[in-house]
Design an enzyme around this catalytic site. Structure first.
Site, PDB file in Angstrom:
ATOM      1  N   LYS A 185     -10.377   4.677 -19.179  1.00 57.68           N
ATOM      2  CA  LYS A 185     -10.807   5.151 -20.492  1.00 57.68           C
ATOM      3  C   LYS A 185      -9.617   5.163 -21.461  1.00 57.68           C
ATOM      4  CE  LYS A 185     -14.627   5.705 -18.176  1.00 57.68           C
ATOM      5  NZ  LYS A 185     -15.011   6.984 -17.595  1.00 57.68           N
ATOM      6  N   ASP A 187     -10.179  17.376 -14.597  1.00 57.73           N
ATOM      7  CA  ASP A 187     -10.374  15.992 -15.035  1.00 57.73           C
ATOM      8  C   ASP A 187     -10.090  15.977 -16.541  1.00 57.73           C
ATOM      9  OD1 ASP A 187     -11.376  13.567 -15.993  1.00 57.73           O
ATOM     10  OD2 ASP A 187     -13.026  13.503 -14.551  1.00 57.73           O
ATOM     11  N   ARG A 215       0.831  -1.211   0.000  1.00 65.14           N
ATOM     12  CA  ARG A 215       0.000   0.000   0.000  1.00 65.14           C
ATOM     13  C   ARG A 215       0.867   1.264   0.000  1.00 65.14           C
ATOM     14  NH1 ARG A 215      -1.887   1.812   4.509  1.00 65.14           N
ATOM     15  NH2 ARG A 215      -2.163  -0.257   5.409  1.00 65.14           N
ATOM     16  N   TYR A 231     -19.150  14.643 -15.435  1.00 62.19           N
ATOM     17  CA  TYR A 231     -19.489  13.215 -15.428  1.00 62.19           C
ATOM     18  C   TYR A 231     -20.536  12.995 -14.326  1.00 62.19           C
ATOM     19  CZ  TYR A 231     -18.457   8.186 -15.122  1.00 62.19           C
ATOM     20  OH  TYR A 231     -18.516   6.829 -15.108  1.00 62.19           O
TER      21      TYR A 231
HETATM   22  C1  PLP Z   1     -15.295   7.375 -16.288  1.00 64.11           C
HETATM   23  C2  PLP Z   1     -15.021   8.761 -15.824  1.00 64.11           C
HETATM   24  C3  PLP Z   1     -14.734   9.006 -14.474  1.00 64.11           C
HETATM   25  C4  PLP Z   1     -14.749   7.908 -13.430  1.00 64.11           C
HETATM   26  O1  PLP Z   1     -13.744   6.972 -13.644  1.00 64.11           O
HETATM   27  P1  PLP Z   1     -13.816   5.432 -13.165  1.00 64.11           P
HETATM   28  O2  PLP Z   1     -12.515   4.890 -13.635  1.00 64.11           O
HETATM   29  O3  PLP Z   1     -15.008   4.802 -13.792  1.00 64.11           O
HETATM   30  O4  PLP Z   1     -13.921   5.459 -11.687  1.00 64.11           O
HETATM   31  C5  PLP Z   1     -14.452  10.312 -14.100  1.00 64.11           C
HETATM   32  N1  PLP Z   1     -14.446  11.318 -14.998  1.00 64.11           N
HETATM   33  C6  PLP Z   1     -14.722  11.107 -16.304  1.00 64.11           C
HETATM   34  C7  PLP Z   1     -14.703  12.266 -17.250  1.00 64.11           C
HETATM   35  C8  PLP Z   1     -15.011   9.826 -16.762  1.00 64.11           C
HETATM   36  O5  PLP Z   1     -15.297   9.628 -18.056  1.00 64.11           O
END
Ligand code: PLP
Length: 407
Positions: free
Chosen positions: A221, A196, A63, A123
């Protein structure tokens, strides 16, 4: 260190547990970082273990650090131009951590921000995170149109938030923000800017270089890109913020396992190749849809009619991302017929894969927001979001054309 202990005077039960383990690391360096599945590390003597704990460097417990995870973190830090990055088990964990760290920029242990200014279109799960994890615990969260810098300035003066949260290329309407303009306004009032960057990816933009404080990705993603893993990263502009993220990660424990870290690291290697193709195909598909009579409106920053087209053209170096959203003409019956009629686009609730994907935000990513708040954000019930994969664009257009005809 364990040759002594490996001498086989052991009984079978003991050998089954220890035989073959703890060979010294090879002298030659592997080309690709191996998946280290160890939870702890051994030091030859107790004094060396003590020194490793005291220095805070060196591997001790999984961890606190793992070489495969560290390789991913170092890669992200280099790619985003960060002082350091921390990897997480998911994008949501990375966002949660970034919001907490950004509220405690001097490394203090304030449990949570007093006020957050967030983009109105986020999101779906991020909006729910803000409300269920922050507002519910006493924080004030206000929403602003982050494309309107005057409105942001007024909201900053009014709210005095510690943290500002925005997505570059918002989901699903693909609005574009001026990160440098936002960062300057945040700096003026001592707020930390968290971006983000999941949908823009570092191929389009590196927000830290424009003054953002923390950049977050869902590595699930584009970074991983193959639709086969879950992960997140947060990268910090300053050593202090990186240190806060790293210390916090040890306590909150939302670290990725080494298998997932390796999948993300492997994905990164082809990100630019995949994303160039995805951007080029998305641009052609946006143009095709814009001319189709069954399409009311297309949201793609590469189209001249997009409200931030000029900003995107200068900020992203002539590419506009791999997502295309559009309003389908007609009602939800037509919507179902269209989506069910697609053969190549997969109806999957994610984005950024090598596969082309179709999703209906009102039923998936923005379901939890409810109809009223979707309407406020301009997300209609017949809005369709396409995530363009790496297939031949002619096949993708033929698939869309056939399904639009069914509608
Ligand atoms: C999918 C997504 C998230 C969340 O990510 P996870 O890996 O599913 O926890 C946050 N922000 C955006 C823009 C996303 O497309």
């Amino acid at each position: 260190m364990n040759e002594q202990r490996d001498r086989p005077q052991w009984r079978l039960e003991t050998s089954l547990v220890h035989a073959g383990e703890r060979a010294a690391a090879p002298q030659a360096v592997p080309t690709t970082t191996p998946i280290y599945t160890t939870s702890t590390y051994l030091y030859p003597t107790l004094a060396e273990l003590d020194a490793a704990f005291a220095s805070g460097s060196g591997y001790l417990y999984v961890r606190y650090g793992n070489p495969t995870v560290a390789a991913l973190e170092n890669a992200i830090a280099a790619i985003e131009g960060a002082r350091g990055a921390v990897a997480y088990a998911s994008g949501m964990a990375a966002l949660h951590a970034a919001l907490l760290a950004a509220a405690t920029p001097r490394g203090e242990t304030a449990p949570q921000p007093r006020a957050i200014l967030a983009a109105r279109d986020l999101y779906g799960a991020t909006t729910v995170l803000l409300e269920e994890m922050f507002v519910a615990r006493g924080a004030v969260v206000a929403y602003a149109d982050m494309c309107d810098l005057d409105a942001v300035e007024a909201a900053l003066a009014d709210l005095r938030p510690e943290v500002v949260l925005v997505e570059q290329l918002s989901n699903p309407l693909l609005r574009v923000v001026d990160v440098a303009g936002l960062a300057a306004r945040c700096r003026a009032v001592g707020a930390r800017l968290v971006v983000d960057n999941t949908i823009a990816t570092p191929v389009l933009q590196r927000p830290l270089s424009l003054g953002a404080d923390i950049v977050v990705h869902s590595a699930t993603k584009y970074l991983s890109g193959h639709g086969d893993t879950l992960g997140g990263v947060a990268a910090a502009r300053t050593a202090l913020l990186h240190d806060t993220l790293a210390r916090q990660a040890r306590l909150l424990g939302a670290s990725p396992g080494p298998f997932e870290a390796q999948q993300a690291l492997r994905g990164l290697k082809t990100l630019a190749l995949r994303f160039e193709r995805q951007c080029a195909s998305a641009a052609r598909i946006a143009t095709f849809l814009a001319a189709h009579p069954a399409v009311v409106r297309v949201y793609y920053p590469g189209l001249a009619e997009h409200p931030q087209h000029a900003l995107a053209a200068t900020a992203f170096g002539g590419r506009f991302g791999g997502l295309v959203s559009f309003e389908l003409a007609g009602d939800t019956v037509a919507l179902h017929r269209f989506v069910d009629g697609l053969r190549l686009f997969l109806p999957a609730t994610t984005l950024g894969d090598i596969y082309s994907l179709v999703s209906v935000p009102a039923l998936a990513s923005h379901r939890e927001l409810g109809a009223e708040r979707r309407a406020e954000r301009g997300i209609s019930e017949t809005l369709v979001r396409l995530s363009i994969g790496i297939e031949a664009v002619e096949d993708l257009i033929a698939d869309l054309e056939a399904a639009l005809d069914l509608r």
